[in-house]
Design a protein around this motif. Sequence first.
Motif, PDB file in Angstrom:
ATOM      1  N   LEU A  27      22.613  -2.969  -9.501  1.00  0.00           N
ATOM      2  CA  LEU A  27      22.900  -1.546  -9.654  1.00  0.00           C
ATOM      3  C   LEU A  27      23.721  -1.273 -10.910  1.00  0.00           C
ATOM      4  N   PHE A  28      24.671  -2.148 -11.197  1.00  0.00           N
ATOM      5  CA  PHE A  28      25.467  -2.009 -12.420  1.00  0.00           C
ATOM      6  C   PHE A  28      24.588  -2.168 -13.656  1.00  0.00           C
ATOM      7  N   LEU A  29      23.714  -3.169 -13.642  1.00  0.00           N
ATOM      8  CA  LEU A  29      22.810  -3.409 -14.772  1.00  0.00           C
ATOM      9  C   LEU A  29      21.863  -2.231 -14.991  1.00  0.00           C
ATOM     10  N   LEU A  30      21.293  -1.711 -13.909  1.00  0.00           N
ATOM     11  CA  LEU A  30      20.357  -0.596 -14.042  1.00  0.00           C
ATOM     12  C   LEU A  30      21.056   0.686 -14.471  1.00  0.00           C
ATOM     13  N   SER A  31      22.311   0.875 -14.046  1.00  0.00           N
ATOM     14  CA  SER A  31      23.041   2.059 -14.509  1.00  0.00           C
ATOM     15  C   SER A  31      23.319   1.972 -16.004  1.00  0.00           C
ATOM     16  N   ARG A  32      23.580   0.768 -16.489  1.00  0.00           N
ATOM     17  CA  ARG A  32      23.785   0.598 -17.943  1.00  0.00           C
ATOM     18  C   ARG A  32      22.477   0.848 -18.697  1.00  0.00           C
ATOM     19  N   GLY A  37      19.383   4.746 -22.232  1.00  0.00           N
ATOM     20  CA  GLY A  37      18.117   5.415 -22.496  1.00  0.00           C
ATOM     21  C   GLY A  37      16.919   4.495 -22.488  1.00  0.00           C
ATOM     22  N   VAL A  38      17.152   3.207 -22.306  1.00  0.00           N
ATOM     23  CA  VAL A  38      16.051   2.246 -22.292  1.00  0.00           C
ATOM     24  C   VAL A  38      15.255   2.374 -21.001  1.00  0.00           C
ATOM     25  N   LEU A  42      10.702   2.388 -19.730  1.00  0.00           N
ATOM     26  CA  LEU A  42      10.075   1.267 -19.039  1.00  0.00           C
ATOM     27  C   LEU A  42       8.937   1.742 -18.146  1.00  0.00           C
ATOM     28  N   PRO A  43       7.824   1.041 -18.175  1.00  0.00           N
ATOM     29  CA  PRO A  43       6.731   1.417 -17.269  1.00  0.00           C
ATOM     30  C   PRO A  43       6.985   0.854 -15.871  1.00  0.00           C
ATOM     31  N   TRP A  44       6.565   1.562 -14.863  1.00  0.00           N
ATOM     32  CA  TRP A  44       6.581   1.125 -13.475  1.00  0.00           C
ATOM     33  C   TRP A  44       7.974   0.686 -13.043  1.00  0.00           C
ATOM     34  N   ARG A  45       8.882   1.643 -13.006  1.00  0.00           N
ATOM     35  CA  ARG A  45      10.305   1.389 -12.754  1.00  0.00           C
ATOM     36  C   ARG A  45      10.604   0.669 -11.448  1.00  0.00           C
ATOM     37  N   PRO A  46       9.909   0.954 -10.330  1.00  0.00           N
ATOM     38  CA  PRO A  46      10.225   0.205  -9.103  1.00  0.00           C
ATOM     39  C   PRO A  46      10.008  -1.300  -9.248  1.00  0.00           C
ATOM     40  N   LEU A  47       8.986  -1.691  -9.988  1.00  0.00           N
ATOM     41  CA  LEU A  47       8.748  -3.117 -10.208  1.00  0.00           C
ATOM     42  C   LEU A  47       9.855  -3.710 -11.077  1.00  0.00           C
ATOM     43  N   ILE A  48      10.318  -2.969 -12.065  1.00  0.00           N
ATOM     44  CA  ILE A  48      11.420  -3.423 -12.913  1.00  0.00           C
ATOM     45  C   ILE A  48      12.694  -3.567 -12.090  1.00  0.00           C
ATOM     46  N   ASP A  49      12.942  -2.630 -11.163  1.00  0.00           N
ATOM     47  CA  ASP A  49      14.119  -2.709 -10.298  1.00  0.00           C
ATOM     48  C   ASP A  49      14.071  -3.965  -9.423  1.00  0.00           C
ATOM     49  N   ALA A  51      12.303  -6.720  -9.931  1.00  0.00           N
ATOM     50  CA  ALA A  51      12.395  -7.916 -10.769  1.00  0.00           C
ATOM     51  C   ALA A  51      13.827  -8.148 -11.237  1.00  0.00           C
ATOM     52  N   ALA A  52      14.550  -7.085 -11.533  1.00  0.00           N
ATOM     53  CA  ALA A  52      15.951  -7.226 -11.945  1.00  0.00           C
ATOM     54  C   ALA A  52      16.791  -7.771 -10.796  1.00  0.00           C
ATOM     55  N   TYR A  53      16.508  -7.332  -9.566  1.00  0.00           N
ATOM     56  CA  TYR A  53      17.238  -7.840  -8.409  1.00  0.00           C
ATOM     57  C   TYR A  53      16.957  -9.327  -8.190  1.00  0.00           C
ATOM     58  N   ILE A  54      15.696  -9.707  -8.244  1.00  0.00           N
ATOM     59  CA  ILE A  54      15.333 -11.119  -8.044  1.00  0.00           C
ATOM     60  C   ILE A  54      15.950 -11.986  -9.143  1.00  0.00           C
ATOM     61  N   PHE A  55      15.906 -11.509 -10.370  1.00  0.00           N
ATOM     62  CA  PHE A  55      16.476 -12.254 -11.494  1.00  0.00           C
ATOM     63  C   PHE A  55      17.990 -12.390 -11.348  1.00  0.00           C
ATOM     64  N   THR A  56      18.662 -11.322 -10.947  1.00  0.00           N
ATOM     65  CA  THR A  56      20.113 -11.356 -10.765  1.00  0.00           C
ATOM     66  C   THR A  56      20.494 -12.298  -9.625  1.00  0.00           C
ATOM     67  N   ALA A  57      19.770 -12.235  -8.521  1.00  0.00           N
ATOM     68  CA  ALA A  57      20.059 -13.130  -7.398  1.00  0.00           C
ATOM     69  C   ALA A  57      19.829 -14.591  -7.795  1.00  0.00           C
ATOM     70  N   PHE A  58      18.776 -14.845  -8.554  1.00  0.00           N
ATOM     71  CA  PHE A  58      18.499 -16.204  -9.018  1.00  0.00           C
ATOM     72  C   PHE A  58      19.631 -16.709  -9.915  1.00  0.00           C
ATOM     73  N   LEU A  59      20.079 -15.889 -10.854  1.00  0.00           N
ATOM     74  CA  LEU A  59      21.160 -16.313 -11.738  1.00  0.00           C
ATOM     75  C   LEU A  59      22.459 -16.532 -10.972  1.00  0.00           C
TER      76      LEU A  59
END
Length: 71
Positions: A27-32, A37-38, A42-49, A51-59
């Motif tokens: 949520l912090f990353l997506l708010s930034r 303005g980026v 982005l196309p298909w925002r729910p998929l980006i959201d 993917a960002a969650y899975i990537f953050t959890a993995f890291l």
Amino acid sequence: MIGDVNIGGVYLPGLLVIALVALLCTLFLLSRLMLSGVYRRLPWRPLIDFAAYIFTAFLLLQGLNAQGFIV
């Protein structure tokens, strides 16, 4: 194994705590991204959201494993 976390006498599974921390980081990353303005370009925002969650959890899991908190 990830140990349980005791919060006020209530035991929470460790993976649940990691998932909640990953959600807060996402949520912090997506708010930034929204503020910069980026996010609107982005196309298909729910998929980006997702993917960002899975990537953050993995890291987060990789970092905890490298620190020795997860055996």
